[in-house]
Design a protein around this motif. Sequence first.
Motif, short mmCIF file in Angstrom:
data_model
loop_
_atom_site.label_atom_id
_atom_site.label_comp_id
_atom_site.label_asym_id
_atom_site.label_seq_id
_atom_site.Cartn_x
_atom_site.Cartn_y
_atom_site.Cartn_z
N LEU A 35 0.83 -1.22 0.00
CA LEU A 35 0.00 0.00 0.00
C LEU A 35 0.86 1.26 0.00
O LEU A 35 0.55 2.23 -0.71
CB LEU A 35 -0.93 0.00 1.21
N GLN A 38 2.29 1.83 -3.45
CA GLN A 38 1.24 2.35 -4.34
C GLN A 38 0.99 3.83 -4.06
O GLN A 38 0.79 4.62 -4.99
CB GLN A 38 -0.05 1.56 -4.18
N ALA A 39 0.99 4.21 -2.79
CA ALA A 39 0.78 5.62 -2.43
C ALA A 39 1.91 6.48 -2.97
O ALA A 39 1.68 7.59 -3.47
CB ALA A 39 0.68 5.76 -0.91
N SER A 50 -5.23 10.73 -4.02
CA SER A 50 -5.27 9.27 -4.06
C SER A 50 -4.21 8.69 -3.13
O SER A 50 -4.43 7.66 -2.49
CB SER A 50 -5.04 8.80 -5.49
N LEU A 55 -5.05 5.17 0.03
CA LEU A 55 -3.89 4.30 0.15
C LEU A 55 -3.18 4.42 1.51
O LEU A 55 -3.09 3.44 2.25
CB LEU A 55 -2.92 4.56 -1.00
N THR A 56 -2.68 5.60 1.82
CA THR A 56 -1.93 5.75 3.06
C THR A 56 -2.85 5.62 4.27
O THR A 56 -2.49 5.00 5.27
CB THR A 56 -1.18 7.09 3.09
N GLN A 58 -5.57 3.85 4.40
CA GLN A 58 -5.90 2.43 4.50
C GLN A 58 -4.74 1.67 5.15
O GLN A 58 -4.96 0.79 5.99
CB GLN A 58 -6.20 1.84 3.12
#
Length: 126
Positions: A35, A38-39, A50, A55-56, A58
Amino acid sequence: MKRLWLSLGILLALFGLSLANIRCTTQASNQLVTLLNQAEEAAEGGDWRSATTPLTRQAQEMWDGYAGLLYITSCHAHADAVTTGFREVLELLQQEAEEEYSAANGVLIAETEHLAEVEQLSLANL
């Protein structure tokens, strides 16, 4: 003879719980690192919203779920470093400070990976 079998049973139970802890910690670390990577990719692409929201955040919520167990089974300093790292990364995302965010996220990823490394069954960790 009963004492021997009881002692052996307790020893095997502790070993099994240790293996379960290693698996849980490794799984949590891998999910968090995915994650966070991805962030960072989203932030590098200029999509700060986003990177922050789904992401972050989550990853932080996932960390909050694992933190209780990790505070019981791991060194508190390592868990504290990850908690502090999340706070720093989220603050830098809000400020949209690209270079500082990238560095702080890299440190957070390293700290998260380190959590799993120190739990691995190896001679270095004995």
